[in-house]
Design a protein around this motif. Structure first.
Motif, PDB file in Angstrom:
ATOM      1  N   ASP A  75      33.885  75.223 -76.637  1.00  0.00           N
ATOM      2  CA  ASP A  75      33.124  76.326 -77.203  1.00  0.00           C
ATOM      3  C   ASP A  75      32.289  75.845 -78.382  1.00  0.00           C
ATOM      4  O   ASP A  75      32.742  75.039 -79.212  1.00  0.00           O
ATOM      5  N   VAL A  76      31.059  76.352 -78.467  1.00  0.00           N
ATOM      6  CA  VAL A  76      30.118  75.985 -79.517  1.00  0.00           C
ATOM      7  C   VAL A  76      29.572  77.256 -80.155  1.00  0.00           C
ATOM      8  O   VAL A  76      29.188  78.198 -79.456  1.00  0.00           O
ATOM      9  N   ASP A  77      29.531  77.261 -81.481  1.00  0.00           N
ATOM     10  CA  ASP A  77      29.056  78.400 -82.270  1.00  0.00           C
ATOM     11  C   ASP A  77      27.720  78.018 -82.908  1.00  0.00           C
ATOM     12  O   ASP A  77      27.638  77.063 -83.689  1.00  0.00           O
ATOM     13  N   LEU A  78      26.669  78.759 -82.569  1.00  0.00           N
ATOM     14  CA  LEU A  78      25.329  78.447 -83.059  1.00  0.00           C
ATOM     15  C   LEU A  78      24.699  79.641 -83.761  1.00  0.00           C
ATOM     16  O   LEU A  78      24.912  80.794 -83.374  1.00  0.00           O
ATOM     17  N   THR A 183      18.683  70.478 -81.031  1.00  0.00           N
ATOM     18  CA  THR A 183      19.906  69.728 -80.796  1.00  0.00           C
ATOM     19  C   THR A 183      20.295  69.917 -79.335  1.00  0.00           C
ATOM     20  O   THR A 183      19.847  70.864 -78.665  1.00  0.00           O
ATOM     21  N   GLU A 184      21.137  69.033 -78.834  1.00  0.00           N
ATOM     22  CA  GLU A 184      21.566  69.144 -77.446  1.00  0.00           C
ATOM     23  C   GLU A 184      22.274  70.468 -77.189  1.00  0.00           C
ATOM     24  O   GLU A 184      22.079  71.098 -76.141  1.00  0.00           O
ATOM     25  N   ALA A 185      23.097  70.897 -78.147  1.00  0.00           N
ATOM     26  CA  ALA A 185      23.812  72.163 -77.987  1.00  0.00           C
ATOM     27  C   ALA A 185      22.831  73.335 -77.950  1.00  0.00           C
ATOM     28  O   ALA A 185      22.965  74.252 -77.129  1.00  0.00           O
ATOM     29  N   TRP A 261      21.653  61.561 -80.790  1.00  0.00           N
ATOM     30  CA  TRP A 261      22.022  60.297 -80.157  1.00  0.00           C
ATOM     31  C   TRP A 261      22.941  60.604 -78.980  1.00  0.00           C
ATOM     32  O   TRP A 261      23.773  61.510 -79.049  1.00  0.00           O
ATOM     33  N   PHE A 262      22.810  59.837 -77.914  1.00  0.00           N
ATOM     34  CA  PHE A 262      23.644  60.056 -76.729  1.00  0.00           C
ATOM     35  C   PHE A 262      24.962  59.297 -76.846  1.00  0.00           C
ATOM     36  O   PHE A 262      24.991  58.124 -77.200  1.00  0.00           O
ATOM     37  N   ASP A 263      26.047  59.992 -76.509  1.00  0.00           N
ATOM     38  CA  ASP A 263      27.374  59.380 -76.452  1.00  0.00           C
ATOM     39  C   ASP A 263      28.153  60.111 -75.355  1.00  0.00           C
ATOM     40  O   ASP A 263      28.416  61.314 -75.470  1.00  0.00           O
ATOM     41  N   PRO A 264      28.526  59.439 -74.256  1.00  0.00           N
ATOM     42  CA  PRO A 264      29.229  60.129 -73.167  1.00  0.00           C
ATOM     43  C   PRO A 264      30.609  60.638 -73.557  1.00  0.00           C
ATOM     44  O   PRO A 264      31.189  61.444 -72.829  1.00  0.00           O
ATOM     45  N   ARG A 265      31.135  60.199 -74.689  1.00  0.00           N
ATOM     46  CA  ARG A 265      32.454  60.651 -75.137  1.00  0.00           C
ATOM     47  C   ARG A 265      32.381  61.694 -76.245  1.00  0.00           C
ATOM     48  O   ARG A 265      33.413  62.124 -76.765  1.00  0.00           O
ATOM     49  N   TYR A 266      31.189  62.125 -76.591  1.00  0.00           N
ATOM     50  CA  TYR A 266      31.033  62.982 -77.763  1.00  0.00           C
ATOM     51  C   TYR A 266      31.723  64.336 -77.621  1.00  0.00           C
ATOM     52  O   TYR A 266      32.274  64.863 -78.591  1.00  0.00           O
ATOM     53  N   TYR A 267      31.734  64.916 -76.432  1.00  0.00           N
ATOM     54  CA  TYR A 267      32.278  66.251 -76.276  1.00  0.00           C
ATOM     55  C   TYR A 267      33.763  66.342 -76.662  1.00  0.00           C
ATOM     56  O   TYR A 267      34.240  67.397 -77.045  1.00  0.00           O
ATOM     57  N   SER A 268      34.486  65.242 -76.542  1.00  0.00           N
ATOM     58  CA  SER A 268      35.915  65.270 -76.858  1.00  0.00           C
ATOM     59  C   SER A 268      36.175  65.415 -78.358  1.00  0.00           C
ATOM     60  O   SER A 268      37.286  65.757 -78.762  1.00  0.00           O
ATOM     61  N   ARG A 269      35.154  65.158 -79.171  1.00  0.00           N
ATOM     62  CA  ARG A 269      35.337  65.282 -80.621  1.00  0.00           C
ATOM     63  C   ARG A 269      34.253  66.143 -81.271  1.00  0.00           C
ATOM     64  O   ARG A 269      34.149  66.213 -82.489  1.00  0.00           O
ATOM     65  N   SER A 270      33.472  66.817 -80.459  1.00  0.00           N
ATOM     66  CA  SER A 270      32.360  67.611 -80.972  1.00  0.00           C
ATOM     67  C   SER A 270      32.861  68.778 -81.813  1.00  0.00           C
ATOM     68  O   SER A 270      33.771  69.498 -81.403  1.00  0.00           O
ATOM     69  N   PRO A 275      27.103  71.593 -83.595  1.00  0.00           N
ATOM     70  CA  PRO A 275      27.206  70.145 -83.359  1.00  0.00           C
ATOM     71  C   PRO A 275      25.829  69.483 -83.307  1.00  0.00           C
ATOM     72  O   PRO A 275      24.861  70.058 -82.813  1.00  0.00           O
ATOM     73  N   ARG A 276      25.770  68.258 -83.828  1.00  0.00           N
ATOM     74  CA  ARG A 276      24.495  67.546 -83.910  1.00  0.00           C
ATOM     75  C   ARG A 276      24.543  66.183 -83.240  1.00  0.00           C
ATOM     76  O   ARG A 276      23.625  65.384 -83.382  1.00  0.00           O
TER      77      ARG A 276
END
Length: 336
Positions: A75-78, A183-185, A261-270, A275-276
Motif C-alpha cells: 500500500d502507498v499513500d500519496l 515518481t514511479e508511485a 532510480w530502478f531497483d527490482p528489490r525496492y518494493y520489499s522496503r518501499s 516513496p521516491r
C-alpha cells in the motif's frame, strides 16, 4: 496482501519492447553536456488532477515478468497532484528547443536507437544492432526531430509524443518548464485511474477485445506488424480513450520516464508514504510499455509493469509526461 519472492535482476536488454542502453551499441567518450539558456518556459499540456489517496501498488494479475520487481504488493499513500493528461508532444518539445537552444543527448552523441522497421536512413548511418535485441539499430542522425533517421522529419507528427528523449533530456525540459518527472508511485497511481487492482487503465478487459484500447504491436514480433490499431509506430497522444483520471495512453504508445532510480528489490522496503525509489542506481525507471509491446513476447503494457534504462539512453519508443511542483511534496526536484 500477497507477498512474492523478490527477483534477482531487472528487465534490462531482455525487454523486447524496451530498448538497449546506449553503451550496447558503441562505447564512446561522453559528449559535453548541453544546458538550457532560459528557465520558466510555458508548459501548455492539459492537466489531469489525481486526488490524494492510498492504493495498492504492484501486480495482482499474475502476469508479472520475472526480474522486473512488480511484487510484493504494498500500500502507498500519496498526496494529490496534477499530471500531464498526455505525454509531451513534438510541438511541446519544439517550443522548449526553440526557447533554449538545448541539444538532446541523441544529438550530442550523434545517434539513437531505432526499431528496424522504422529506420529510414542511409546504410552508412547504421552503426549496428544491439546484442540480444537485433531488431534495434543504432542510427546516426536519429533524434527527436528525425525519429526514423536522417531521411525522416516531424511532418504530420506535431501531436505525437516526443521520442529519442533521454531521462536527462526530460529533466532539462522539466527545469525549463518549472515541472518535474512523476515518481514511479505517482505514475502507477495516475495510470490506474481510480480502478483498484486493475490490470489496465480501463480495467481487466484485454487490449484487443471489441476494438483496440492501446497502441501496441500486432502481428509477428519483430518481423511483421499488421498495424491493426492503425499506427506502425507512435500514435497521436489523444488516441483511444482517457482513463478515469483523464490520462490519455498511460500504457502503450511510448514508454514514460519516471524520476526514480530502478531497483527490482525496492518494493520489499518501499516506504508507505510518498516513496521516491532507491537513493542510487545505474538506470532510471520507465513505465507504460510502447508500440513495440506484444503479448507473445513483452506484455508490459500494464499498470504495474516496469522497465528501465540508463539516464543518457534515448530510443524511438520512449518519451515522458510531467507533474506540477507542489511545495513540501515528494520529488519536488525536476528529477528525484
Amino acid at each position: 496482501m500477497t507477498n512474492a519472492s523478490e527477483p534477482d535482476s531487472g528487465c534490462g536488454a531482455a525487454c523486447a519492447c524496451g530498448a538497449p542502453g546506449r553503451s550496447q551499441f558503441v562505447t564512446l567518450s561522453a559528449p559535453s553536456a548541453s544546458s538550457s539558456r532560459a528557465a520558466g518556459g510555458r508548459h501548455t499540456v492539459e492537466q489531469a488532477h489525481v486526488p490524494a489517496g492510498v492504493f495498492t501498488m504492484g501486480d495482482s494479475s499474475g502476469d508479472r515478468n520475472p526480474g522486473d520487481g512488480e511484487t510484493p504488493l504494498h500500500d502507498v499513500d500519496l498526496d494529490g497532484f496534477d499530471i500531464d493528461a498526455t505525454t509531451v508532444t513534438n510541438d511541446d518539445f519544439a517550443r522548449f528547443i526553440e526557447s533554449t537552444g538545448y541539444r538532446t543527448e541523441a544529438e550530442t552523441w550523434g545517434f539513437s536507437a531505432v526499431f528496424h522497421l522504422a529506420v529510414d536512413a542511409d546504410s552508412d548511418d547504421i552503426i549496428g544492432s544491439a546484442a540480444g535485441t537485433p531488431w534495434w539499430r543504432g542510427v546516426r542522425g536519429a533524434d527527436w526531430a528525425h525519429p526514423g533517421g536522417s531521411r525522416t522529419s516531424l511532418d504530420g507528427l506535431g501531436d505525437h509524443p516526443a521520442v529519442h528523449v533521454s531521462w536527462n533530456d526530460a529533466v532539462a525540459y522539466c527545469a525549463w518548464a518549472g515541472r518535474r518527472l512523476p515518481t514511479e508511485a505517482e505514475w502507477e497511481y495516475a495510470a490506474r485511474g481510480g480502478l483498484a487492482g486493475a490490470k489496465y487503465p480501463w480495467g481487466d478487459t484485454e487490449v484487443d477485445a471489441g476494438g483496440w484500447r492501446a497502441n501496441i504491436f500486432q502481428g509477428e514480433f519483430p518481423h511483421r506488424n499488421t498495424v491493426e490499431d492503425g499506427w506502425p509506430t507512435t500514435a497521436p497522444v489523444r488516441s483511444f480513450e482517457p482513463n478515469g483520471y483523464g490520462l490519455w495512453q498511460p500504457v502503450g504508445n511510448v514508454w514514460e520516464w519516471c524520476a526514480d532510480w530502478f531497483d527490482p528489490r525496492y518494493y520489499s522496503r518501499s516506504p508507505a508514504r510518498e516513496p521516491r525509489g532507491s537513493s542510487r542506481g545505474q538506470a532510471r525507471v520507465l513505465r507504460g510499455g510502447s508500440y513495440l509491446c506484444h503479448s507473445s513476447y513483452c506484455n508490459r503494457y500494464r499498470n504495474s509493469a516496469r522497465s528501465s534504462n540508463t539516464p543518457d539512453s534515448s530510443m524511438g519508443n520512449a518519451g515522458f509526461r510531467t507533474v506540477s511542483l507542489r511545495p513540501g511534496g515528494a520529488g519536488d526536484e525536476a528529477g528525484a
